[in-house]
Design a protein around this motif. Structure first.
Motif, PDB file in Angstrom:
ATOM      1  N   ILE A 204      -0.840 -18.761 -16.775  1.00 50.86           N
ATOM      2  CA  ILE A 204       0.487 -19.079 -17.284  1.00 50.86           C
ATOM      3  C   ILE A 204       1.085 -20.187 -16.438  1.00 50.86           C
ATOM      4  O   ILE A 204       0.887 -20.240 -15.220  1.00 50.86           O
ATOM      5  N   THR A 205       1.772 -21.118 -17.096  1.00 50.19           N
ATOM      6  CA  THR A 205       2.405 -22.235 -16.414  1.00 50.19           C
ATOM      7  C   THR A 205       3.909 -22.191 -16.635  1.00 50.19           C
ATOM      8  O   THR A 205       4.388 -21.733 -17.676  1.00 50.19           O
ATOM      9  N   ALA A 206       4.660 -22.682 -15.660  1.00 47.58           N
ATOM     10  CA  ALA A 206       6.117 -22.787 -15.747  1.00 47.58           C
ATOM     11  C   ALA A 206       6.499 -24.230 -15.511  1.00 47.58           C
ATOM     12  O   ALA A 206       5.942 -24.888 -14.617  1.00 47.58           O
ATOM     13  N   SER A 207       7.452 -24.736 -16.286  1.00 48.81           N
ATOM     14  CA  SER A 207       7.751 -26.164 -16.231  1.00 48.81           C
ATOM     15  C   SER A 207       9.245 -26.451 -16.294  1.00 48.81           C
ATOM     16  O   SER A 207      10.039 -25.669 -16.818  1.00 48.81           O
ATOM     17  N   LYS A 208       9.595 -27.614 -15.785  1.00 49.26           N
ATOM     18  CA  LYS A 208      10.968 -28.109 -15.872  1.00 49.26           C
ATOM     19  C   LYS A 208      11.361 -28.475 -17.295  1.00 49.26           C
ATOM     20  O   LYS A 208      12.529 -28.767 -17.557  1.00 49.26           O
ATOM     21  N   ASP A 209      10.402 -28.461 -18.233  1.00 47.83           N
ATOM     22  CA  ASP A 209      10.731 -28.766 -19.629  1.00 47.83           C
ATOM     23  C   ASP A 209      11.286 -27.554 -20.377  1.00 47.83           C
ATOM     24  O   ASP A 209      11.369 -27.541 -21.601  1.00 47.83           O
ATOM     25  N   LYS A 210      11.692 -26.525 -19.608  1.00 51.90           N
ATOM     26  CA  LYS A 210      12.382 -25.345 -20.135  1.00 51.90           C
ATOM     27  C   LYS A 210      11.473 -24.435 -20.960  1.00 51.90           C
ATOM     28  O   LYS A 210      11.905 -23.842 -21.961  1.00 51.90           O
ATOM     29  N   CYS A 211      10.253 -24.280 -20.526  1.00 53.89           N
ATOM     30  CA  CYS A 211       9.382 -23.303 -21.172  1.00 53.89           C
ATOM     31  C   CYS A 211       8.256 -22.901 -20.227  1.00 53.89           C
ATOM     32  O   CYS A 211       7.943 -23.602 -19.261  1.00 53.89           O
ATOM     33  N   ALA A 212       7.697 -21.749 -20.518  1.00 58.73           N
ATOM     34  CA  ALA A 212       6.461 -21.302 -19.882  1.00 58.73           C
ATOM     35  C   ALA A 212       5.413 -21.185 -20.974  1.00 58.73           C
ATOM     36  O   ALA A 212       5.741 -20.883 -22.132  1.00 58.73           O
ATOM     37  N   LYS A 213       4.171 -21.409 -20.623  1.00 59.72           N
ATOM     38  CA  LYS A 213       3.101 -21.369 -21.616  1.00 59.72           C
ATOM     39  C   LYS A 213       1.942 -20.508 -21.103  1.00 59.72           C
ATOM     40  O   LYS A 213       1.557 -20.609 -19.933  1.00 59.72           O
ATOM     41  N   LEU A 214       1.414 -19.680 -22.000  1.00 54.91           N
ATOM     42  CA  LEU A 214       0.251 -18.850 -21.714  1.00 54.91           C
ATOM     43  C   LEU A 214      -0.981 -19.546 -22.271  1.00 54.91           C
ATOM     44  O   LEU A 214      -0.993 -19.948 -23.437  1.00 54.91           O
ATOM     45  N   TRP A 215      -2.016 -19.662 -21.426  1.00 46.68           N
ATOM     46  CA  TRP A 215      -3.206 -20.431 -21.777  1.00 46.68           C
ATOM     47  C   TRP A 215      -4.449 -19.558 -21.809  1.00 46.68           C
ATOM     48  O   TRP A 215      -4.590 -18.650 -20.998  1.00 46.68           O
ATOM     49  N   ASP A 216      -5.343 -19.863 -22.730  1.00 54.21           N
ATOM     50  CA  ASP A 216      -6.713 -19.382 -22.678  1.00 54.21           C
ATOM     51  C   ASP A 216      -7.457 -20.343 -21.762  1.00 54.21           C
ATOM     52  O   ASP A 216      -7.559 -21.547 -22.049  1.00 54.21           O
ATOM     53  N   ARG A 218     -10.447 -20.868 -21.168  1.00 51.39           N
ATOM     54  CA  ARG A 218     -11.732 -21.407 -21.590  1.00 51.39           C
ATOM     55  C   ARG A 218     -11.608 -22.783 -22.209  1.00 51.39           C
ATOM     56  O   ARG A 218     -12.581 -23.534 -22.242  1.00 51.39           O
ATOM     57  N   GLY A 219     -10.421 -23.138 -22.723  1.00 52.34           N
ATOM     58  CA  GLY A 219     -10.236 -24.458 -23.326  1.00 52.34           C
ATOM     59  C   GLY A 219     -10.031 -25.566 -22.309  1.00 52.34           C
ATOM     60  O   GLY A 219     -10.863 -26.455 -22.182  1.00 52.34           O
ATOM     61  N   PRO A 220      -8.905 -25.499 -21.584  1.00 44.98           N
ATOM     62  CA  PRO A 220      -7.855 -24.511 -21.830  1.00 44.98           C
ATOM     63  C   PRO A 220      -6.993 -24.909 -23.031  1.00 44.98           C
ATOM     64  O   PRO A 220      -6.809 -26.093 -23.299  1.00 44.98           O
ATOM     65  N   THR A 221      -6.502 -23.884 -23.725  1.00 47.64           N
ATOM     66  CA  THR A 221      -5.630 -24.106 -24.871  1.00 47.64           C
ATOM     67  C   THR A 221      -4.427 -23.173 -24.774  1.00 47.64           C
ATOM     68  O   THR A 221      -4.536 -22.044 -24.289  1.00 47.64           O
ATOM     69  N   VAL A 222      -3.285 -23.642 -25.247  1.00 43.97           N
ATOM     70  CA  VAL A 222      -2.069 -22.838 -25.239  1.00 43.97           C
ATOM     71  C   VAL A 222      -2.136 -21.808 -26.355  1.00 43.97           C
ATOM     72  O   VAL A 222      -2.439 -22.141 -27.508  1.00 43.97           O
ATOM     73  N   VAL A 223      -1.873 -20.562 -26.037  1.00 43.86           N
ATOM     74  CA  VAL A 223      -1.879 -19.502 -27.040  1.00 43.86           C
ATOM     75  C   VAL A 223      -0.483 -18.932 -27.288  1.00 43.86           C
ATOM     76  O   VAL A 223      -0.225 -18.364 -28.348  1.00 43.86           O
ATOM     77  N   ARG A 224       0.415 -19.051 -26.332  1.00 47.01           N
ATOM     78  CA  ARG A 224       1.787 -18.569 -26.502  1.00 47.01           C
ATOM     79  C   ARG A 224       2.736 -19.471 -25.726  1.00 47.01           C
ATOM     80  O   ARG A 224       2.390 -20.011 -24.669  1.00 47.01           O
ATOM     81  N   THR A 225       3.975 -19.600 -26.242  1.00 50.33           N
ATOM     82  CA  THR A 225       5.020 -20.370 -25.579  1.00 50.33           C
ATOM     83  C   THR A 225       6.271 -19.513 -25.464  1.00 50.33           C
ATOM     84  O   THR A 225       6.678 -18.861 -26.430  1.00 50.33           O
ATOM     85  N   ALA A 267      15.505 -13.029 -14.383  1.00 56.15           N
ATOM     86  CA  ALA A 267      14.096 -12.871 -14.729  1.00 56.15           C
ATOM     87  C   ALA A 267      14.029 -12.345 -16.153  1.00 56.15           C
ATOM     88  O   ALA A 267      14.625 -11.307 -16.458  1.00 56.15           O
ATOM     89  N   ARG A 268      13.319 -13.032 -17.013  1.00 57.30           N
ATOM     90  CA  ARG A 268      13.252 -12.671 -18.425  1.00 57.30           C
ATOM     91  C   ARG A 268      11.842 -12.189 -18.765  1.00 57.30           C
ATOM     92  O   ARG A 268      10.852 -12.850 -18.439  1.00 57.30           O
ATOM     93  N   PHE A 269      11.771 -11.040 -19.424  1.00 65.59           N
ATOM     94  CA  PHE A 269      10.491 -10.430 -19.775  1.00 65.59           C
ATOM     95  C   PHE A 269      10.181 -10.682 -21.247  1.00 65.59           C
ATOM     96  O   PHE A 269      11.051 -10.525 -22.113  1.00 65.59           O
ATOM     97  N   PHE A 270       8.924 -11.042 -21.517  1.00 69.64           N
ATOM     98  CA  PHE A 270       8.453 -11.280 -22.873  1.00 69.64           C
ATOM     99  C   PHE A 270       7.180 -10.479 -23.125  1.00 69.64           C
ATOM    100  O   PHE A 270       6.419 -10.201 -22.183  1.00 69.64           O
ATOM    101  N   HIS A 271       6.942 -10.145 -24.394  1.00 68.78           N
ATOM    102  CA  HIS A 271       5.654  -9.582 -24.792  1.00 68.78           C
ATOM    103  C   HIS A 271       4.693 -10.744 -24.974  1.00 68.78           C
ATOM    104  O   HIS A 271       4.975 -11.703 -25.706  1.00 68.78           O
ATOM    105  N   SER A 272       3.564 -10.693 -24.314  1.00 74.58           N
ATOM    106  CA  SER A 272       2.664 -11.840 -24.282  1.00 74.58           C
ATOM    107  C   SER A 272       1.896 -12.047 -25.583  1.00 74.58           C
ATOM    108  O   SER A 272       1.319 -13.112 -25.785  1.00 74.58           O
ATOM    109  N   THR A 273       1.887 -11.046 -26.466  1.00 75.26           N
ATOM    110  CA  THR A 273       1.221 -11.205 -27.760  1.00 75.26           C
ATOM    111  C   THR A 273       2.194 -11.659 -28.831  1.00 75.26           C
ATOM    112  O   THR A 273       1.920 -12.588 -29.595  1.00 75.26           O
ATOM    113  N   PHE A 274       3.365 -11.014 -28.886  1.00 69.22           N
ATOM    114  CA  PHE A 274       4.325 -11.281 -29.959  1.00 69.22           C
ATOM    115  C   PHE A 274       5.395 -12.297 -29.582  1.00 69.22           C
ATOM    116  O   PHE A 274       6.204 -12.679 -30.423  1.00 69.22           O
TER     117      PHE A 274
END
Length: 339
Positions: A204-216, A218-225, A267-274
């Motif tokens: 998972i990455t965190a950025s100044k662009d106001k989002c975090a992204k979850l990556w696979d 193996r790509g790497p590819t973004v799977v969730r934002t 601190a904000r919690f999210f479901h990583s699938t939905f």
């Protein structure tokens, strides 16, 4: 979920890390003195004295025997966790932004800043069991050409993943530091944090662009934002459930004119699938600079611009609700529910 507030640092927190057993927390700040605390009650065990500048990073080995730190005094230091003795120091041309152990504790990577006409670098060193035999020259080195604020070893030390100042992710060979891949077009501003899942299959990455992204990975590819209204400084993944936590806040220089609520210092919690937001935890009086789930998944810790470390141990209700939801999700996936 009542927090434990750790008051010991006199300036903003920069980094925190847990021991593998989740019983100790190590913290660094701009006050020059890394510290170690008991995670269960917040008691401070000691301070590692020797740096003369802000300390930007800390990482403890898998045996909780040695600690690495990187500092604005242009040094990285190796410490004995138990005694607090400084075992070895490396000197660089600029600030050491990242100091991270490789799997197996036989190597470490260091990232230095792109500053004052000097190239930012990624360097890998062998770490000797006996500090008297420690090498002073890197095993491999590569110039980065810009700031890098997040770097981690991939599974089996085969690759190194770097989050860059321009929002790209660079992947280097863990042995030679040859550039293998540059991932562009996902983040648009500085990547502040990059954390792997325990199995190394995602990060998972965190950025100044106001989002975090979850990556696979193996790509790497973004799977969730996971979007935010404010810059995201750090993000972490639970080891027990499909949960991620993201944290940040309005930039520190504007905090004095900003109310806590509008600054979004939570601190904000999210479901990583939905990708659904599950809730939030407030408490810091400024931006949260770093956040991490405990390796056992039973709590998390955060370090803020306000100079506090906050430890949270999850209530039984959190685990029960997460377990119940996971069971419902599994029943739905297997088609047990019918209309």
């Amino acid at each position: 979920m009542r927090p434990i507030m750790l008051q010991g640092h006199t300036r903003a927190l920069t980094h925190i890390c847990y021991s593998r057993e989740s019983d100790l927390i190590f913290s660094t700040a701009k006050d020059h003195n890394p510290m170690v605390w008991f995670a269960d009650n917040g008691e401070r065990l000691g301070t590692y004295q020797g740096h003369t500048g802000a300390v930007w990073y800390c990482a403890v080995d898998s045996n909780t025997e040695r600690l690495l730190t990187g500092s604005a005094d242009n040094t990285a230091k190796l410490w004995d966790v138990r005694s607090g003795a400084n075992l070895f120091s490396w000197t660089f041309q600029t600030i050491v932004r990242v100091a991270e152990w490789a799997e197996g504790n036989a190597m470490a990577l260091f990232v230095t800043d792109h500053l004052m006409g000097f190239q930012g670098t990624l360097q890998v060193f062998r770490i000797a069991e006996d500090p008297a035999r420690q090498e002073t020259e890197p095993k491999a080195r590569v110039d980065l050409g810009m700031h890098c604020r997040a770097a981690r070893w991939g599974p089996l030390n085969e690759r190194i993943y770097c989050g860059m100042d321009n929002g790209t992710i660079r992947i280097y060979d863990g042995e030679t530091l040859a550039l293998l891949q540059t991932v562009e077009g996902e983040h648009t501003k500085t990547i502040m944090d990059l954390q792997f899942s325990p199995d190394g299959m995602s990060f998972i990455t965190a950025s100044k662009d106001k989002c975090a992204k979850l990556w696979d990975a193996r790509g790497p590819t973004v799977v969730r934002t996971f979007p935010s209204e404010v810059p995201v400084n750090s993000a972490s993944m639970s080891t027990l459930y499909d949960h991620v936590v993201v944290a940040g806040g309005q930039d520190a220089q504007t905090v004095t004119t900003t109310a806590v609520q509008s600054g979004r210092f939570q601190a904000r919690f999210f479901h990583s699938t939905f990708e659904e937001e599950l809730g939030g935890v407030t408490g810091h009086f400024g931006p949260i600079n770093y956040i991490s789930f405990a390796p056992d998944g039973k709590g998390f810790a955060s370090g803020g611009e306000d100079g506090y470390v906050r430890i949270h141990h999850f209530d039984p209700s959190y685990h029960q609700q997460a377990t119940d939801f996971a069971a419902l999700e599994e029943r739905a996936m297997t088609g047990e529910f019918t209309s």
